[in-house]
Enzyme design. Structure first.
Site, short mmCIF file in Angstrom:
data_model
loop_
_atom_site.label_atom_id
_atom_site.label_comp_id
_atom_site.label_asym_id
_atom_site.label_seq_id
_atom_site.Cartn_x
_atom_site.Cartn_y
_atom_site.Cartn_z
N ASP A 204 0.80 -1.22 0.00
CA ASP A 204 0.00 0.00 0.00
C ASP A 204 0.84 1.28 0.00
O ASP A 204 1.79 1.40 0.78
CB ASP A 204 -0.87 -0.02 1.27
CG ASP A 204 -1.84 1.13 1.34
OD1 ASP A 204 -2.81 1.13 0.56
OD2 ASP A 204 -1.63 2.05 2.16
N GLU A 263 1.59 -0.77 -4.92
CA GLU A 263 0.75 0.38 -5.26
C GLU A 263 1.71 1.56 -5.37
O GLU A 263 1.94 2.28 -4.41
CB GLU A 263 -0.31 0.64 -4.19
CG GLU A 263 -1.32 1.66 -4.69
CD GLU A 263 -2.10 2.39 -3.60
OE1 GLU A 263 -3.19 2.88 -3.89
OE2 GLU A 263 -1.60 2.51 -2.47
#
Ligand code: NOJ
Length: 561
Positions: A204, A263
């Site tokens: 993330d 990401e």
């Protein structure tokens, strides 16, 4: 040497993203859970996917729906127990499915024990795992704006001039990756999960981990608040992130042969090679090129309209770069985005024909395709009738920005109905019973308006459904006759002069396969070699002595050599 030189177990695989809160509720509390996921593993196996990415399942106050982690080694009670998790891994393993988790280590939750200790003693050891910084000239240390609005700095209670840093919500304090002890804690935790049997991670917001600790700030951007979006600073410093990310990789993923997908927004061409391929920080990174046009804007209200040519061109540019580097992860949507059908297709194509055409355009791109839950049904945006029906913190901030920008209630609602992240988060549609078979109780977020016909049960029974078409696509992509070409074959863009055609080839030593998708309203004829073989078509397609007729809003995949 490109990634395709060293074979990895995830090459040729198809991944599927599960948003646990919205997938399947087994205990009737209106929120999805791990036992719900276990009950749907056969469905996922039949769909033809191999890797399941679970958005965060860890203990959390859910300020940002689990992307605020209070305890990295415990399951959120709403999702179940560690025994449920172990069973999920085991049941998945039995079916040949791999589980990957969400690694959220740019920040944690303000409820995390380390942060709580840090707040109590902002000059102690735990505080050094975060950024506790003195203000400058009576103000916050810099002028960066957090991703969810407002300053990235929050005053520490009880101190006049001391702040902590949070690039996301104030309840999501950023970790200080310069601190070796903190990094060691992260590696230990990652290895702990890998030892438990997870096969990797989606990572993330990871490019945000690099900070300039002089906190110089940036010239204000176009928001009239004197601030500048934090993502500009992240982009500026991104060249530095690999120092830590290679260490993370070497200390954890490599030893476990783990699959990782980053990401990683805004990687410019000069640093892309650090992230992909044999020596890359990650096994893959999501292709977010199509989102970057939005990232530049001050708010949803200013987002430009986009079309299928925009999606095509974004993908093609990354595909061409990645050909020689490694495998990107193509997506059409995820839990942070509206549904792709509603975003990229014209209203007349926001139906199963458009869904299948778009699916074909996406599925054969080079890399590891990630299907997002509900995409396989052809889900469109959910219709929200009032601001109170949303759940996402950024929906409320964007609504506020719309109003500040002069939009009325109705116009602001319209903007959110186009762009809210909640469109990707409404519950999965299993059947036409109450709450679409997702839960016996009132779901935590609204059910899609079309659930009576748009659901798994109905689509499984209809040979012509989007879902059954997805099942055919996954099988074709992994068909032993073509898998080598679809996996390692080079991507070659076709003619892009017609904005309503998406055409590309996959080329290997053994064959060429053409993907041709006609998003126009008229039939197209294409000339092909006499021995061309039609591998799949989303609508009826006629191949007569080298001439292939492709219906409006439809796709074909053809072996042309
Ligand atoms: C990206 C996640 O996908 C998003 O849902 C979340 O809000 C931010 N990172 C912060 O963790």
């Amino acid at each position: 040497m490109g990634c395709n030189m060293r074979k990895c177990w995830w090459h040729g695989k198809i991944a599927y993203q599960i948003y646990p809160k919205s997938f399947a509720d087994s205990n009737g509390d209106g929120i999805g859970d791990l036992r719900g996921i276990i009950s749907k593993l056969d469905y996922l196996k039949d769909l033809g996917v191999d890797i399941l990415w679970l958005s965060p399942i860890f203990a959390s106050p859910f300020i940002d729906n689990g992307y605020d982690i209070a305890d990295y080694r415990n399951i959120a009670p709403v999702f179940g127990s560690m025994d449920d998790f172990d069973e999920l891994v085991e049941q998945a393993r039995k079916r040949g499915l791999k589980i990957i988790l969400d690694l959220v280590v740019n920040h944690c939750s303000s409820e995390n024990a380390m942060f709580k200790k840090a707040l109590k003693d902002p000059f102690g050891k735990e505080a050094s795992y975060f950024y506790f910084v003195k203000g400058k000239d009576g103000r916050a240390p810099d002028n960066l704006r957090s991703y969810f609005g407002g300053s990235v700095w929050e005053k520490v209670e009880g101190y006049d001039d001391l702040y902590y840093l949070h690039y996301f919500a104030r309840e999501q304090p950023d970790f200080n990756w310069n601190n070796k002890e903190l990094r060691e804690k992260v590696y230990e935790m990652v290895n702990w999960w890998l030892d438990k049997g997870v096969s990797g991670f989606r990572i993330d917001a990871i490019m945000n981990i690099v900070k300039d600790t002089s906190f110089p700030g940036l010239p204000p951007d176009n928001n009239n608040d004197g601030m500048c979006a934090a993502n500009k600073m992240t982009a500026k410093l991104s060249f530095k992130a690999k120092e830590y990310l290679k260490e993370l990789r070497d200390r954890t993923f490599l030893g476990h042969d783990a699959f990782t997908v980053g990401e990683a927004f805004g990687l410019n061409d000069s640093i892309l090679p650090d992230y992909l391929g044999d020596d890359g920080c990650f096994g893959s990174i999501f292709d977010f090129t199509a989102r970057e046009v939005f990232e530049k804007e001050p708010g949803y209200y200013a987002y430009p309209e986009v079309d299928i040519a925009f999606y095509r061109d974004s993908n093609f540019s990354m595909q061409e770069k990645a050909n020689t580097l490694g495998f990107v992860a193509p997506i059409i949507e995820n839990h942070d985005e509206p549904r792709a059908i509603s975003l990229y297709l014209k209203p007349s194509q926001q139906n199963k024909h458009g869904a299948k055409a778009l699916a074909t355009a996406f599925m054969f791109l080079r890399g590891i395709p990630f299907i997002y839950e509900g995409q396989e049904l052809g889900m469109t945006n959910t219709r929200f009738d009032s601001i109170d029906e949303f759940n996402d913190l950024s929906a409320f901030e964007e609504y506020r920005k719309c109003k500040e920008h002069g939009l009325g209630d109705e116009e602001a609602l319209k903007v959110l109905n186009l762009h809210s992240r909640d469109h990707g988060r409404t519950p999965m549609l299993w059947d036409n019973s109450v709450n679409a078979g997702f839960s016996q109780a009132k779901p935590w977020l609204k059910i899609h308006q079309d659930y009576e016909t748009l659901n798994v049960k109905a689509e499984l029974a209809d040979p012509d459904s989007t879902l059954n078409y997805y099942r055919k696509l996954t099988r074709l992509r992994k068909d032993p006759r073509y898998v080598e070409c679809f996996t390692y074959g080079v991507f070659r863009a076709g003619d892009t002069s017609d904005r309503e055609i998406v055409c590309y080839n996959r080329h290997s030593d053994a064959m060429d396969i053409m993907i041709f998708v006609n998003f126009s309203d008229s039939e197209r004829k294409i000339q092909l070699p006499e021995d061309a073989q039609l591998l799949i078509s989303s609508e009826k397609a006629e191949l007569i002595t080298g001439t292939l007729t492709v219906q409006p809003c439809s796709a074909v995949v053809v072996r042309i050599r």
